[in-house]
Every structure is written in structure tokens, then in C-alpha cells.
Design an enzyme around this catalytic site. Structure first.
Site, PDB file in Angstrom:
ATOM      1  N   ASP A  12      21.603  40.716  19.716  1.00 26.48           N
ATOM      2  CA  ASP A  12      22.662  40.446  20.494  1.00 26.48           C
ATOM      3  C   ASP A  12      22.689  41.302  21.515  1.00 26.48           C
ATOM      4  O   ASP A  12      22.578  42.538  21.322  1.00 26.48           O
ATOM      5  CB  ASP A  12      23.839  40.228  19.716  1.00 26.48           C
ATOM      6  CG  ASP A  12      24.190  38.947  18.877  1.00 26.48           C
ATOM      7  OD1 ASP A  12      23.538  38.078  19.390  1.00 26.48           O
ATOM      8  OD2 ASP A  12      24.543  39.121  17.947  1.00 26.48           O
ATOM      9  N   ARG A  47      27.140  38.496   9.792  1.00 26.17           N
ATOM     10  CA  ARG A  47      26.118  38.271  10.500  1.00 26.17           C
ATOM     11  C   ARG A  47      24.945  39.184  10.437  1.00 26.17           C
ATOM     12  O   ARG A  47      23.949  39.108  10.962  1.00 26.17           O
ATOM     13  CB  ARG A  47      26.557  38.045  12.146  1.00 26.17           C
ATOM     14  CG  ARG A  47      27.635  37.114  12.426  1.00 26.17           C
ATOM     15  CD  ARG A  47      28.247  37.051  13.811  1.00 26.17           C
ATOM     16  NE  ARG A  47      27.171  36.668  14.665  1.00 26.17           N
ATOM     17  CZ  ARG A  47      26.407  37.299  15.411  1.00 26.17           C
ATOM     18  NH1 ARG A  47      26.530  38.459  15.516  1.00 26.17           N
ATOM     19  NH2 ARG A  47      25.427  36.781  16.315  1.00 26.17           N
ATOM     20  N   GLU A  78      56.794  43.606   7.258  1.00 21.45           N
ATOM     21  CA  GLU A  78      56.626  44.824   8.139  1.00 21.45           C
ATOM     22  C   GLU A  78      55.527  45.665   7.814  1.00 21.45           C
ATOM     23  O   GLU A  78      55.528  46.936   8.349  1.00 21.45           O
ATOM     24  CB  GLU A  78      58.165  45.228   8.132  1.00 21.45           C
ATOM     25  CG  GLU A  78      59.225  44.649   8.483  1.00 21.45           C
ATOM     26  CD  GLU A  78      59.113  43.759   9.528  1.00 21.45           C
ATOM     27  OE1 GLU A  78      58.620  44.327  10.701  1.00 21.45           O
ATOM     28  OE2 GLU A  78      59.419  42.328   9.535  1.00 21.45           O
TER      29      GLU A  78
HETATM   30  N1  4GX Z   1      44.162  44.175  13.022  1.00 20.62           N
HETATM   31  N2  4GX Z   1      48.458  42.640  11.312  1.00 20.62           N
HETATM   32  C1  4GX Z   1      49.078  43.624   9.196  1.00 20.62           C
HETATM   33  C2  4GX Z   1      51.265  43.752   8.406  1.00 20.62           C
HETATM   34  C3  4GX Z   1      51.630  45.208   8.801  1.00 20.62           C
HETATM   35  C4  4GX Z   1      52.777  45.529   9.876  1.00 20.62           C
HETATM   36  C5  4GX Z   1      52.877  46.795  10.075  1.00 20.62           C
HETATM   37  C6  4GX Z   1      51.066  47.574   8.901  1.00 20.62           C
HETATM   38  C7  4GX Z   1      52.115  47.970   9.373  1.00 20.62           C
HETATM   39  C8  4GX Z   1      46.306  43.304  12.436  1.00 20.62           C
HETATM   40  C9  4GX Z   1      45.615  43.553  13.404  1.00 20.62           C
HETATM   41  C10 4GX Z   1      47.582  42.927  12.572  1.00 20.62           C
HETATM   42  C11 4GX Z   1      49.829  42.011  11.570  1.00 20.62           C
HETATM   43  C12 4GX Z   1      47.980  42.709   9.961  1.00 20.62           C
HETATM   44  C13 4GX Z   1      50.812  43.109  10.808  1.00 20.62           C
HETATM   45  N3  4GX Z   1      50.852  46.132   8.186  1.00 20.62           N
HETATM   46  N4  4GX Z   1      45.653  43.548  11.347  1.00 20.62           N
HETATM   47  N5  4GX Z   1      50.405  43.089   9.244  1.00 20.62           N
HETATM   48  N6  4GX Z   1      46.024  43.622  14.896  1.00 20.62           N
HETATM   49  O1  4GX Z   1      48.342  42.830  13.375  1.00 20.62           O
HETATM   50  O2  4GX Z   1      44.409  44.012  11.598  1.00 20.62           O
END
Ligand code: 4GX
Length: 254
Positions: free
Chosen positions: A168, A153, A115
Site C-alpha cells: 500500500d 491486513r 464516561e
Molecule cells: N479511539 N471512545 C472509549 C469511553 C471512554 C470515555 C472517556 C475513556 C475515557 C475512542 C477513540 C472513543 C469513546 C472509546 C469513549 N473511555 N476510542 N469511550 N476515539 O472515542 O478509541
């Protein structure tokens, strides 16, 4: 440039970062990528890295101590490293941010699971929170890979000598024009005649117009930032009214 990835799943990174362009960049020493297993910094017998949330609720939260020790161990090697947390709560990742990050010498990327991570990690250790988009992944690992790929990149030499990320068309806030290769005729669908003409100025003009047309049709939000000439703005206006110019319809046709 160096990347240290803090994760509970270091094995996820080997092939995406070891193949093709990024693999070659690592071989050439243009980028260094190291994974750090957060579990190695859990000091208790069972190497626990998560716990139930205070206040109750679903799921588990990543504990502060193992993450703190992992970050401190990397920072002890380089105090100037900046620490980024990949999270949907972060600022949206985009090409300009990738370019800015490519000027840093050392990034620490924290990948959360469950979470999320104890809020005190953010308070005490995180310099920047970044989201790769408004969707929910199962962890930050894929987001970290996306960031490393887009940032790398911009590092000189990564794309090869005659190719630069600055070229790009995203840079000009336009989508790319359509590309074709052999054969000229595939099941009756033909490569546009102009591309076979050898007329380089006509080809450039066609590509520029196709890029504008596509952008107008699919991502009109990008057009506001594009550097269109007055003539191009005029053509777009006509195209959006449905008129055909040079036998080519502009505007929303896709
Ligand atoms: N862009 N995730 C982090 C765990 C989490 C849950 C709740 C903080 C609060 C994500 C995104 C992403 C899934 C990474 C949940 N962290 N990360 N993770 N979109 O979906 O960067």
C-alpha cells in the site's frame, strides 16, 4: 492471531467481522475473534457493571471488578496476551502501529462505554492505550473493529496470495493514485489516455506523479516522510509555483 474483545455489546461485532475479507480470514483460521461479555463477570444479583463517579459529576463509570475478572479469565488461557484499551486518551493509531501489533499472537481489546472505566483498570491491567482518532465515539467497540481490521491486513494470507499490506502506498507515505475501470467514457468524463496506452512505464510514472500530486495537495504533512527522488522534488517545486509540466499541473490543484 487471536483477538478477545471485552465489551458490553458483543452483538455489535458479528457482521463487521464476519463478512468479506475478515470473514474469510476467520474461516481460514488465520485470525480468531472471540467476544467476552463484561456483564457475565458481574457477580451481583443485578449484574451491575457501572456506578456513579466518586467526587460527583455527570454519567457513569465502568466498575473495576467485572473488567478485572473478564481480563483474568482470558489471561488464564494465555498469560502472554497483551491488553489494549481503546480510548481517546491513547496513543494515536496509525499504519506503523497496526504493523507492529500484527506481530503479536494474542490481543485483548477492552471497549469502554459511558464516561470511561475506573482508573485502576489502566493501572493494573492495561499494557497499551490506543486512540483511533480525535473524535468521541459512543463506545470503544467501533474503535476495536477498526484496529482489528487494520492489524489483520498485515497477517500473511489475509489479503490473498498476490496482495500485501506492505505494498500500500501509505507505506511510502503517499496517498493512492486515482483508479478507473470501464467504461472509458462516463457522461463525457474520460479515463486518462495514458491508462489505455498499454505503455507500462508511462503508466507507472503517471501513477507515481498523481500520488505525489495528491499528497502534496491534500496531505502535505505526509510528504516529509516520503522517499521522493531529487527529480520529483524539483517537479513539485515547479508545480507549487503553478507551472505545468507535461501538461499536468503539480502541487495544490485539487
Ligand atoms: N479511539 N471512545 C472509549 C469511553 C471512554 C470515555 C472517556 C475513556 C475515557 C475512542 C477513540 C472513543 C469513546 C472509546 C469513549 N473511555 N476510542 N469511550 N476515539 O472515542 O478509541
Amino acid at each position: 492471531m487471536r483477538f478477545d474483545i471485552l465489551t458490553l455489546f458483543p452483538n455489535m461485532f458479528s457482521s463487521p467481522l464476519g463478512e468479506s475479507i475478515l470473514g474469510k480470514a476467520v474461516e481460514k483460521g488465520l485470525i480468531q475473534i472471540q467476544t467476552v461479555n463484561i456483564r457475565d463477570f458481574a457477580l451481583d444479583k443485578h449484574r451491575v457493571v457501572d456506578d456513579a463517579p466518586y467526587g460527583g459529576g455527570q454519567g457513569m463509570v465502568m466498575k473495576v471488578e467485572p473488567i478485572a475478572r473478564a481480563i483474568e479469565s482470558v489471561k488464564s488461557q494465555n498469560r502472554s496476551a497483551r491488553t489494549i484499551h481503546l480510548t481517546p486518551q491513547g496513543k494515536p493509531f496509525h499504519q506503523d502501529l497496526a504493523r507492529r501489533l500484527s506481530t503479536q499472537s494474542h490481543l485483548i481489546l477492552l471497549c469502554g462505554r459511558y464516561e470511561g472505566v475506573d482508573e485502576r483498570v489502566r493501572e493494573l491491567f492495561i499494557d497499551e492505550e490506543i486512540s483511533i482518532g480525535d473524535y468521541v465515539l459512543t463506545g470503544g467497540e467501533l474503535a476495536a473493529m477498526v484496529l482489528i481490521d487494520a492489524v489483520s491486513r498485515f497477517i500473511p494470507g489475509v489479503l490473498g496470495s498476490d496482495r500485501s499490506a506492505e505494498e500500500d502506498s501509505f507505506l511510502n507515505s503517499l496517498l493512492e493514485y486515482p483508479q478507473y475501470t470501464r467504461p472509458v467514457d462516463f457522461r463525457g468524463s474520460r479515463v486518462p489516455e495514458v491508462l489505455l496506452s498499454g505503455n507500462h512505464s508511462a503508466i507507472s510514472l503517471w501513477r507515481r506523479r498523481e500520488a505525489i500530486r495528491r499528497t502534496s495537495s491534500r496531505r502535505p504533512d505526509l510528504l516529509a516522510k516520503a522517499n521522493l527522488t531529487e527529480e520529483e522534488k524539483g517537479l513539485l517545486e515547479e508545480g507549487l509555483k503553478g507551472k505545468s509540466i507535461d501538461g499536468c499541473r503539480w502541487g495544490k490543484v485539487d
